[in-house]
Design a protein around this motif. Sequence first.
Motif, PDB file in Angstrom:
ATOM      1  N   LEU A 125      -7.376 -65.259   8.613  1.00 25.44           N
ATOM      2  CA  LEU A 125      -6.954 -66.373   7.776  1.00 25.44           C
ATOM      3  C   LEU A 125      -6.950 -65.888   6.329  1.00 25.44           C
ATOM      4  N   MET A 134      -5.335 -66.188   2.604  1.00 24.94           N
ATOM      5  CA  MET A 134      -4.632 -67.229   1.858  1.00 24.94           C
ATOM      6  C   MET A 134      -4.018 -66.699   0.570  1.00 24.94           C
ATOM      7  N   ILE A 136      -6.028 -54.086  -1.883  1.00 22.90           N
ATOM      8  CA  ILE A 136      -7.122 -55.071  -1.802  1.00 22.90           C
ATOM      9  C   ILE A 136      -7.540 -55.325  -0.359  1.00 22.90           C
ATOM     10  N   PRO A 180     -11.108 -53.381   1.057  1.00 24.82           N
ATOM     11  CA  PRO A 180     -12.427 -54.025   0.975  1.00 24.82           C
ATOM     12  C   PRO A 180     -12.467 -55.431   1.578  1.00 24.82           C
ATOM     13  N   THR A 181     -11.408 -56.250   1.376  1.00 18.29           N
ATOM     14  CA  THR A 181     -11.527 -57.672   1.753  1.00 18.29           C
ATOM     15  C   THR A 181     -11.453 -57.908   3.246  1.00 18.29           C
ATOM     16  N   ARG A 216     -12.874 -56.638   5.570  1.00 17.23           N
ATOM     17  CA  ARG A 216     -14.161 -56.570   6.254  1.00 17.23           C
ATOM     18  C   ARG A 216     -14.716 -57.965   6.473  1.00 17.23           C
ATOM     19  N   LEU A 217     -14.293 -58.890   5.612  1.00 15.14           N
ATOM     20  CA  LEU A 217     -14.785 -60.264   5.729  1.00 15.14           C
ATOM     21  C   LEU A 217     -14.076 -60.954   6.878  1.00 15.14           C
ATOM     22  N   VAL A 229     -13.763 -67.987   7.279  1.00 14.73           N
ATOM     23  CA  VAL A 229     -13.609 -68.720   6.033  1.00 14.73           C
ATOM     24  C   VAL A 229     -13.812 -67.815   4.827  1.00 14.73           C
ATOM     25  N   TYR A 230     -14.697 -66.823   4.972  1.00 14.69           N
ATOM     26  CA  TYR A 230     -14.997 -65.964   3.823  1.00 14.69           C
ATOM     27  C   TYR A 230     -13.780 -65.162   3.411  1.00 14.69           C
ATOM     28  N   MET A 246     -11.468 -67.497   1.559  1.00 18.92           N
ATOM     29  CA  MET A 246     -11.880 -67.785   0.195  1.00 18.92           C
ATOM     30  C   MET A 246     -11.695 -66.568  -0.716  1.00 18.92           C
ATOM     31  N   ALA A 247     -12.000 -65.381  -0.202  1.00 18.21           N
ATOM     32  CA  ALA A 247     -11.837 -64.186  -1.030  1.00 18.21           C
ATOM     33  C   ALA A 247     -10.367 -64.003  -1.394  1.00 18.21           C
ATOM     34  N   LEU A 266      -8.126 -66.334  -1.461  1.00 19.48           N
ATOM     35  CA  LEU A 266      -7.790 -67.425  -2.376  1.00 19.48           C
ATOM     36  C   LEU A 266      -8.211 -67.060  -3.799  1.00 19.48           C
ATOM     37  N   PHE A 285      -8.611 -64.044  -4.993  1.00 19.35           N
ATOM     38  CA  PHE A 285      -7.691 -63.014  -5.453  1.00 19.35           C
ATOM     39  C   PHE A 285      -6.402 -63.662  -5.969  1.00 19.35           C
ATOM     40  N   ASP A 337     -10.787 -61.425  20.168  1.00 19.30           N
ATOM     41  CA  ASP A 337     -12.155 -60.935  20.016  1.00 19.30           C
ATOM     42  C   ASP A 337     -12.110 -59.524  19.447  1.00 19.30           C
ATOM     43  N   VAL A 343     -14.457 -57.504  18.417  1.00 20.24           N
ATOM     44  CA  VAL A 343     -15.453 -56.545  18.913  1.00 20.24           C
ATOM     45  C   VAL A 343     -14.968 -55.928  20.232  1.00 20.24           C
TER      46      VAL A 343
END
Lengths: 295, 293
Positions: A37, A39, A81, A84-85, A87-88, A91-92, A95-96, A98, A100, A162, A164
């Motif tokens: 997700l 944004m 970008i 690094p991003t 990895r999240l 929702v995190y 937001m990251a 967003l 940016f 999934d 993993v």
Amino acid sequence: MEGFDNFWAVYSNLVLSIGINALLAISIWFTLSCGLLAMANAAFMGIGAYTAALLTMKAGASFTVALLGGIGAPLAVALIIGMPTLRLSGVYLAMATLGFGEVVRILILNAERWTGGALGLNGIPQLTQWWHVLASLVAVLLVLWRLRRSRVGRAFEAIKEDDVAAALMGIGVMSHKLLAFALGAGIAGLAGALNAHLTFFIGPAEYGFERGIDILTMAVLGGTGGLAGPVVGALVITLLPEFLRSFRNYRLMINGVILVLIVLFLPKGIWDPSRVRQWLKRSRRGMPDNTAGVR
Amino acid sequence: MLEQQLINALSLGSVYALFALGFTLVFGVLGVINLSHGTVFMLGAYAALQAVTRLNLPLSAALLVAFVFSGALGLAIDVLVLRPLRQRQAPHLIPMIATIGIAIFFNSATQGLFGAENLRFPSGLVPDQQLIWGDIQISVLEAGIVIFSFSLMAAMLMVMKKTQLGRALRAIAESPKAAALLGINVEGLFMLTSFIAAALGGIGGVLIALYSNAVFPLMGQPMLHKGIAVIILGGMGDIRGALVGGLFLGFAEVLAVAYIGSTMRDAIAFGLLFVVLLLRPQGLFGKVLERKA
């Protein structure tokens, strides 16, 4: 033919913005189909729009070069970008990305020498023809449709279900995520570049939070099950305010109600292949069947 | 003038914290990113404004009106929209989009009813004297906001930590299903949470309308964006996090304006958010949600 000419004179901008919105919805749908997700699509659209507009206005580049620049610049930024991003998760990540996006908007706002700041860029040559939009949309749809049926597409599906388990099966999760993110950014940039050469004017406010939410809404309302979903979603969200014009000031209000109703009563979005199939089955049998919970 | 800047930052940060409190509560308990929280906040300010201008109520009564009105609205949103989605176990993006629809509805309804222009509370509603303490001055309103935010936050923390209600809420935050099996009235507490969160949002709306001396239909939107940054900074669903995140953002913004320049003020919130997420993905206070295969 005259009737069509009249229609086109009045509605050509609307029709073309459906196409551009469809590209935007596809751009976020694509990252969603890999379980991300993200944004930042409004920001990528903005980067594409400004790159392309500056190329045609200040560098005197041809439209083809401008479009390529409009795709390339956000794609490159996404690759940088994304490392690094991505990895999240969940929702995190939303937001990251967003965050940016907001930073990009404010940088555009403050780089006045290049971007005209809050006043935006005015007098962009209107180079976008209807067939540019159509061809872009068809090309993007074809590429993605093909991609979905390839090894890469199946990998996306596995990561979405999934990540993993996907990693354990030997899929390069990070590289696939990065690919989805960067391609999505490129598509959004293409939409931005086309839009900039259609509307004559671009400003930083067009690429903010609200636009990001709009794009996501189109994709999710349309349905995330297949490629048709974002196109249908873009169609509905773009046309809805036009049909509600007669309600004047209260038009957005009704728009909001319809949005809520769609979410409440069409759980998988407007375009939901399994429901259509079920309807067909039901009408063939001529009586409602007993699968209430499936919907 | 550093002391004065710090005082300004404290009041701005308290405002953010107040907004983020309800926002983070709904996320923590219901698991919904409620994008209509900014709208509820705005409607609280309008309700209080109507109470003051039409009914000539004093500020305290107007705050109560805002509390009840916004709370009822939050309850209605939960019962009419979020509950059906919950029962269907819709993926978490879906309720978020429903709340976007709700926000669009109320924002434009307000614009239709009251117009897009800036309305103001009548002057003299809050004593406008300044408390002066050496070089530092703080208005009565600012002091009130700071005290109110901190005591509210303390009360909430007490409730969450020490009472049966708080234990029940924490159990729901962990797993609604397990909580229901333990005999907790999950639906009832969802409704209570929605009411309280929205009511606090409404109060926040009134205080901020007084603070910035403006009531307008889109006043909740910038707050919403900041609120998102705050709850991420503090860790999602964490009450302490809302306070710390709010203050952190307030200080960062005020100091950025003072020492870097005002143009970058809004980039600070999100730039900071971006950096914090990269270094500490779970937020400053959040728990690590690691899944093992």
